[in-house]
Every structure is written in C-alpha cells, then in structure tokens.
Design an enzyme around this catalytic site. Structure first.
Site, PDB file in Angstrom:
ATOM      1  N   HIS A 175      33.130  31.940  39.964  1.00  0.00           N
ATOM      2  CA  HIS A 175      34.290  32.660  39.463  1.00  0.00           C
ATOM      3  C   HIS A 175      35.542  31.966  39.969  1.00  0.00           C
ATOM      4  O   HIS A 175      35.708  31.782  41.172  1.00  0.00           O
ATOM      5  CB  HIS A 175      34.249  34.108  39.952  1.00  0.00           C
ATOM      6  N   LYS A 202      39.673  39.919  30.889  1.00  0.00           N
ATOM      7  CA  LYS A 202      40.816  39.447  31.668  1.00  0.00           C
ATOM      8  C   LYS A 202      40.603  37.971  31.934  1.00  0.00           C
ATOM      9  O   LYS A 202      39.664  37.590  32.633  1.00  0.00           O
ATOM     10  CB  LYS A 202      40.867  40.248  32.964  1.00  0.00           C
ATOM     11  N   LYS A 227      41.249  34.747  33.731  1.00  0.00           N
ATOM     12  CA  LYS A 227      41.799  34.293  34.995  1.00  0.00           C
ATOM     13  C   LYS A 227      42.479  32.956  34.757  1.00  0.00           C
ATOM     14  O   LYS A 227      41.835  31.995  34.322  1.00  0.00           O
ATOM     15  CB  LYS A 227      40.688  34.137  36.040  1.00  0.00           C
ATOM     16  N   ASP A 271      45.407  37.170  34.130  1.00  0.00           N
ATOM     17  CA  ASP A 271      45.808  37.320  35.532  1.00  0.00           C
ATOM     18  C   ASP A 271      46.138  35.934  36.063  1.00  0.00           C
ATOM     19  O   ASP A 271      45.262  35.072  36.132  1.00  0.00           O
ATOM     20  CB  ASP A 271      44.669  37.951  36.347  1.00  0.00           C
ATOM     21  N   GLU A 320      49.098  40.044  34.290  1.00  0.00           N
ATOM     22  CA  GLU A 320      49.005  40.436  35.690  1.00  0.00           C
ATOM     23  C   GLU A 320      49.611  39.367  36.594  1.00  0.00           C
ATOM     24  O   GLU A 320      49.222  38.203  36.532  1.00  0.00           O
ATOM     25  CB  GLU A 320      47.522  40.665  36.034  1.00  0.00           C
ATOM     26  N   ASP A 373      49.947  43.186  41.102  1.00  0.00           N
ATOM     27  CA  ASP A 373      48.755  43.188  41.956  1.00  0.00           C
ATOM     28  C   ASP A 373      49.148  42.698  43.355  1.00  0.00           C
ATOM     29  O   ASP A 373      49.361  43.508  44.251  1.00  0.00           O
ATOM     30  CB  ASP A 373      47.644  42.337  41.336  1.00  0.00           C
ATOM     31  N   LYS A 386      44.064  49.167  44.365  1.00  0.00           N
ATOM     32  CA  LYS A 386      42.862  48.641  45.029  1.00  0.00           C
ATOM     33  C   LYS A 386      42.731  49.303  46.386  1.00  0.00           C
ATOM     34  O   LYS A 386      43.666  49.248  47.192  1.00  0.00           O
ATOM     35  CB  LYS A 386      42.956  47.119  45.221  1.00  0.00           C
ATOM     36  N   GLU A 408      38.548  47.127  36.464  1.00  0.00           N
ATOM     37  CA  GLU A 408      37.729  45.908  36.485  1.00  0.00           C
ATOM     38  C   GLU A 408      36.599  46.094  37.499  1.00  0.00           C
ATOM     39  O   GLU A 408      36.266  45.188  38.247  1.00  0.00           O
ATOM     40  CB  GLU A 408      38.589  44.688  36.836  1.00  0.00           C
TER      41      GLU A 408
HETATM   42 MN    MN Z   1      44.850  40.230  40.293  1.00  0.00          MN
END
Ligand code: MN
Length: 391
Positions: free
Chosen positions: A31, A176, A178, A207, A233, A258, A283, A337
């Site tokens: 990832h 989303k 990245k 993001d 994001e 974020d 979060k 997410e």
């Molecule tokens: Mn983020």
C-alpha cells in the site's frame, strides 16, 4: 467514592496489569502512501487486566511508521510500558474520563498511546455492563457503515481492475486514490485515467497526504474535480490551514482535513478559519480516542462540517472500535475507510469484522464486540518471529 445501595450498580473495576505486545501482520498487497509504502502492518496490542477478572483489549496502529504524526508502534510501546501503563495500575477502568484525565497529567500529547488505552478501558466497561461500547457512547444510530476502498498500487490499470473486483463482490463502490508518491504529472495522469474508467460505476476521492505545495495544488486540483473526484483529502501541509482555505474558494469539491486535525483545539481553529475544510476525518488514534472524536464531531456538526471515519488500517480489533464510534455518531455523511481487515491477509480477532452490501457491520457483542485470537497473537508477535523490514 462508595456506591450506595440505591445506586444502579456500575462496578468500579480497577486496573491490575497492563501488557503491550508488538505484532507484524501480513497484507494482501503493498500500500503506497505519499511518503512511504507498506508491505506489512504492525500493531501494538494492549491487554489491560482488572480486579474483576475482565480483560480489555486496545490496538494501536500507525500509517506504517512515524512519518504520519511522529508516533510509531515502537514509540507508543515505550511510552505505555514506562509511563502510561504503570500510571493506570489501581485506576478505575469504568470511570473512563476520570482515568484518562489522570493519564493526561502523566504524558502530554501521545494521542495514539492514549487512544489504545482508552479503547481497552471502554472494552472493559462494555464487558462489565454486557453492552457494546456504542451504548456507552450514546446509543446506536446505525448498524453498518459504508466503506471506501483505497487504491494505492500506483498502477492505474491494476487499480481499475482492483476497484471493479471490489464493486462486483459488493464490498465497495467508493474509492480513495492515494496520491503524492509519483511525480505530479504522472500522478495526475493516473488519477484521471482511473476516474475516466470508473466514474459511472463508483464514487471517487483522492488523498494527497500533504504531499503537494499550494501552487501545485492550485494548478492541478481543479482538473481532478473536472474528472469527477468528489472529495479531496489533505492536499497540502498540515500547518497550512489558510492555504487550504484559499484552495477551497476555487474548488467545486469539498476538502477534507486529516493531518491538519488531531485535537479538539485543531477542530476549533479550523472551523474558525473561514471554511478551509468542509469535511473532517475522524480517527481514534490521532485524537486520543472515542471521547475526543465525539467532541470533534460535535464541533463539526455545529459548523456545518461533514465527518468521515478515517483509519490507520487497523485489524478487526481496532476496526471494531472504529465501528463502535461510527455506530454512535449522529452524522457520518462521508462514510468510512474502515477496511483494514479486508487488506490484511490474516486477522487478530476470532471472528473478523464482516462486510456486506458495501458496508461494514457494527459488532454487537459486549465491549468492542470482538474477541482477541490468542493463537494469532502468539503467532504474529514480533518477539517470536524474525524481524521483517517495514519498507
Ligand atoms: Mn489521509
């Protein structure tokens, strides 16, 4: 304080022992974040034991090391083993706010460590009262939460295939992308290609993990919105709230905070800074737990800001905690997410979190609603296996 016989009996359970264990879990695919890639995921599992014989579990996760907030599972372990764990001994596991106020005196900041310990205390309180944590957070407003799946391989063709597989299996129809690890032009080409191939089948977000400068963001974000991206994001640095406000004025899609948002104070500052962000990513880890997230959600609500359930790719333990929060929030406009268990190739819970019809199901057992699999913990604990490089 003694509890009189006329009080409803919430037992004042006391902490007797705090244990923390590092685990390294295998994942289905690497990832890619803006700054690092993850080829495994590490957690710090906290086991809080009590004089009632009830054990609470907390899980600390980061985005693959200290690049995101400065916290790593290793630094959190040091803080818990040397300071917060010993300070918890003898304290109440059921009077959670009072106990967390005591921990605030022992260590400033350290939100990830405090989130993991608060999670374990709520697990104990829920088990003591035979109710899910969401009951303690105000009760249940939903039984499942929509999930967005992150696309992070960097290869557009592979990512389109991965997204289609997720749509066709009923897992997710929101994605989303990245961004931020590739050169800007290449990254834009990739995101626009994904958007063109998926726009009529899925909702798409990006993001940036604060990877772009304000001028790069001014130049390129409008093209992402034109390509159909519905939420952007954290495009630029966490401190640059005013820069986000300047971007927001030019964009026809909301910006989500974020990295810029951890504490309730951050939420107040952002909300007062002229519509810089229209969505907040909540979060547990970055803010210090359930109570902080509920306070931030209340600030968001009072300012007409939407909320989203963010994560650090938790296992089913931490994901169950996220879902307890999500179950009790009044508003969760942008879904979540909370997909860590579907990214891992194994899990730490006896019964992993379930996904159905594009949503994650809220576990309804006592406490977090999931049980730690002790065989898996023994198998994946770092001190029992050879060290694998994080990147
Ligand atoms: Mn983020």
């Amino acid at each position: 304080m003694p509890i009189s016989s006329t009080d409803v009996s919430l037992p004042d359970i006391r902490v007797t022992d705090v244990d923390s264990v590092l685990v390294d879990m295998p994942v289905k695919r690497p990832h890619q974040h803006a700054k690092i890639g993850m080829r495994q995921q590490s957690y710090l599992l906290v086991q809080v034991r009590t004089d009632a014989g009830i054990e609470g579990i907390g899980e600390i996760a980061t985005a693959g090391g200290p690049w995101w907030s400065g916290d790593s599972v290793e630094s959190v372990k040091a803080t818990i083993d040397s300071y917060l764990g010993p300070a918890l001994i003898g304290e109440s596991a059921t009077h959670v706010v009072r106990t967390m106020q005591k921990l605030d005196k022992v260590a400033a900041l350290n939100w990830f460590a405090k989130a993991g310990l608060e999670m374990a205390l709520y697990d104990i309180a829920g088990k003591a009262l035979s109710c899910p944590v969401h009951v303690l957070l105000g009760g249940q407003t939903r039984s499942s939460v929509p999930v967005t799946w992150p696309l992070g391989s960097g290869d557009a063709a592979q990512e389109v295939d991965e997204a289609i597989a997720r749509i066709e299996t009923g897992f997710s129809r929101s994605f989303k992308i990245k961004m931020g690890s590739l050169p800007v032009e290449q990254d834009m080409h990739r995101a626009v290609e994904i958007a063109q191939k998926l726009h009529d089948r899925a909702e798409l977000r990006v993001d940036l993990n604060a990877a772009w400068t304000e001028s790069v963001a001014q130049r390129h974000l409008p093209a992402l919105v034109d390509a159909g991206i519905s939420l952007i994001e954290q495009p630029i640095e966490r401190w640059n709230v005013e820069g986000h406000a300047r971007l927001a004025r030019r964009l026809n899609a909301p910006l989500m905070a974020d990295e810029s948002l951890a504490t309730t104070r951050d939420a107040v500052s952002i909300a007062s800074a002229g519509n810089a962000f229209q969505v907040f990513a909540l979060k547990l880890m970055k803010s210090g737990g359930f109570n902080a997230c509920r306070e931030i959600a209340a600030i968001a609500s009072a300012h007409g800001i939407g909320v989203f359930g963010g994560c650090f790719l938790e296992s089913s333990i931490g994901t169950a905690a996220n879902l307890q929060l999500g179950a009790a929030l009044g508003d969760l406009t942008w879904g979540s997410e909370w997909i860590g268990p579907a990214w891992l190739s194994d899990d730490l819970a006896v019964e992993p979190v379930r996904y159905e019809q594009f949503e994650a199901r809220v576990p309804n057992g006592p406490g977090l609603g999931v049980e730690l699999d002790r065989d898996k913990l023994a198998h994946y604990r770092r001190d029992k296996q050879p060290r694998v490089a994080i990147r």
